[in-house]
Design a protein around this motif. Structure first.
Motif, mmCIF file in Angstrom:
data_model
loop_
_atom_site.group_PDB
_atom_site.id
_atom_site.type_symbol
_atom_site.label_atom_id
_atom_site.label_comp_id
_atom_site.label_asym_id
_atom_site.label_seq_id
_atom_site.Cartn_x
_atom_site.Cartn_y
_atom_site.Cartn_z
ATOM 1 N N LEU A 42 0.832 -1.207 0.000
ATOM 2 C CA LEU A 42 0.000 0.000 0.000
ATOM 3 C C LEU A 42 0.867 1.258 0.000
ATOM 4 C CD1 LEU A 42 -2.852 -0.941 2.511
ATOM 5 C CD2 LEU A 42 -3.038 -0.739 0.025
ATOM 6 N N LEU A 43 1.894 1.256 0.813
ATOM 7 C CA LEU A 43 2.793 2.407 0.884
ATOM 8 C C LEU A 43 3.495 2.642 -0.453
ATOM 9 C CD1 LEU A 43 4.027 4.669 2.536
ATOM 10 C CD2 LEU A 43 5.752 3.054 3.346
ATOM 11 N N ALA A 44 3.993 1.584 -1.075
ATOM 12 C CA ALA A 44 4.671 1.707 -2.366
ATOM 13 C C ALA A 44 3.717 2.244 -3.431
ATOM 14 C CB ALA A 44 5.243 0.360 -2.794
ATOM 15 N N LEU A 45 2.499 1.747 -3.440
ATOM 16 C CA LEU A 45 1.512 2.230 -4.403
ATOM 17 C C LEU A 45 1.192 3.705 -4.173
ATOM 18 C CD1 LEU A 45 -0.861 -0.851 -4.550
ATOM 19 C CD2 LEU A 45 0.418 0.096 -6.481
ATOM 20 N N SER A 51 -2.644 7.393 -4.881
ATOM 21 C CA SER A 51 -2.767 8.092 -3.608
ATOM 22 C C SER A 51 -4.199 8.214 -3.105
ATOM 23 C CB SER A 51 -2.166 9.488 -3.732
ATOM 24 O OG SER A 51 -2.812 10.193 -4.779
ATOM 25 N N HIS A 52 -5.161 7.859 -3.948
ATOM 26 C CA HIS A 52 -6.560 7.993 -3.544
ATOM 27 C C HIS A 52 -7.070 6.648 -3.012
ATOM 28 C CE1 HIS A 52 -10.636 9.610 -3.553
ATOM 29 N NE2 HIS A 52 -11.006 8.441 -4.047
ATOM 30 N N MET A 101 -1.617 6.486 6.949
ATOM 31 C CA MET A 101 -1.317 6.711 5.536
ATOM 32 C C MET A 101 -2.441 7.489 4.842
ATOM 33 S SD MET A 101 0.535 3.001 4.804
ATOM 34 C CE MET A 101 -0.304 2.696 3.338
ATOM 35 N N TRP A 102 -3.677 7.190 5.230
ATOM 36 C CA TRP A 102 -4.857 7.872 4.687
ATOM 37 C C TRP A 102 -5.789 8.164 5.862
ATOM 38 C CZ3 TRP A 102 -3.156 3.414 2.019
ATOM 39 C CH2 TRP A 102 -2.671 3.650 0.728
ATOM 40 N N TYR A 107 -12.644 6.175 9.011
ATOM 41 C CA TYR A 107 -14.086 5.942 8.888
ATOM 42 C C TYR A 107 -14.401 4.600 8.220
ATOM 43 C CZ TYR A 107 -14.152 10.723 10.350
ATOM 44 O OH TYR A 107 -13.953 11.870 11.063
ATOM 45 N N TYR A 108 -13.622 4.232 7.234
ATOM 46 C CA TYR A 108 -13.821 2.920 6.620
ATOM 47 C C TYR A 108 -13.600 1.818 7.662
ATOM 48 C CZ TYR A 108 -13.507 5.245 2.045
ATOM 49 O OH TYR A 108 -13.710 6.042 0.954
ATOM 50 N N GLU A 109 -12.568 1.973 8.481
ATOM 51 C CA GLU A 109 -12.267 0.969 9.508
ATOM 52 C C GLU A 109 -13.355 0.930 10.579
ATOM 53 O OE1 GLU A 109 -7.434 1.248 8.863
ATOM 54 O OE2 GLU A 109 -8.295 2.068 10.693
#
Length: 176
Positions: A42-45, A51-52, A101-102, A107-109
Motif C-alpha cells: 500500500l505504501l509503495a503504491l 494516492s486515492h 497513511m490515509w 471511517y472505513y475501519e
C-alpha cells in the motif's frame, strides 16, 4: 494492462515476492497478498501515485472462516486502479490500521468494525457510525439472521410480505 501498471507490478515484486495477480481490465488489477505484505505494498503504491484510497471493504467467506479485506487505490494521474486484498481470521478478526497513511481510513475501519466486527489495531476510534446501541452480532456477517433479530427486538409485530403492493411500486402504478 497499462504499461505504468505493469511497471508498478514489477516494482512490487521486489517488495512482496509472492502474490496472486488478476487483471480485471486494462486499468484495474487485483493483488492477493499475505497479511505481512499489505502495508508495504500500500505504501509503495501510494508513493507511486495511487494516492486515492477509494474504499476499504470486506467480504465474509464464512465457509473458509475468513474475512477478505479489500483496499481500493486509484491513481488520478493515469486512471489506474489497484485492488489489494488479504484474508484474516473470522474468529479473531483484526488487522493493522492504515489511517496514518490515509486519514479517511479511520471511517472505513469504523464501518468495518461496526458491520463485520473487525478490529483495526492502532485505530482507537471504533465507536459506531450508524448502529447506535446495537447489541447483536455485526449485521453484515453471514451468520447474522435479520428475521430472528427482528422477532427478538420487535416481538409484537407481525411480518407479512405484501407482494401485490411491492409489484405496483415496481411497475410504477403507485408511489411507495
Amino acid at each position: 494492462m497499462m504499461n505504468s501498471m505493469s511497471n508498478m507490478i514489477e516494482n512490487l515484486k521486489k517488495i512482496a515476492n509472492d502474490f496472486k495477480i488478476t487483471e480485471i481490465d486494462e486499468r484495474e488489477v487485483k493483488l492477493e497478498l499475505s497479511n505481512e505484505q499489505v502495508l508495504p505494498v500500500l505504501l509503495a503504491l501510494k508513493e507511486e501515485g495511487y494516492s486515492h484510497l477509494s474504499l476499504i471493504t470486506a467480504v465474509d467467506w464464512i465457509d473458509e472462516g475468513k474475512f477478505e479485506l479489500v483496499y481500493i487505490l486509484y491513481s488520478w494521474n493515469d486512471g489506474g486502479k489497484f485492488l489489494i486484498t488479504t484474508k484474516i481470521s473470522r474468529n479473531d478478526p483484526k488487522f493493522v490500521t492504515v489511517k496514518h497513511m490515509w486519514p479517511i481510513a479511520r471511517y472505513y475501519e469504523r464501518e468495518l468494525h461496526e458491520f463485520f466486527g473487525i478490529k483495526f489495531e492502532g485505530n482507537n476510534d471504533m465507536k459506531p457510525l450508524f448502529l447506535e446501541m446495537w447489541d447483536d452480532i455485526p449485521p453484515l456477517r453471514k451468520d447474522f439472521d435479520p428475521f430472528e433479530y427482528s422477532k427478538k427486538k420487535f416481538p409484537d409485530r407481525e411480518y407479512q410480505k405484501d407482494v401485490i403492493h411491492e409489484a405496483k411500486i415496481i411497475r410504477g402504478d403507485i408511489d411507495g
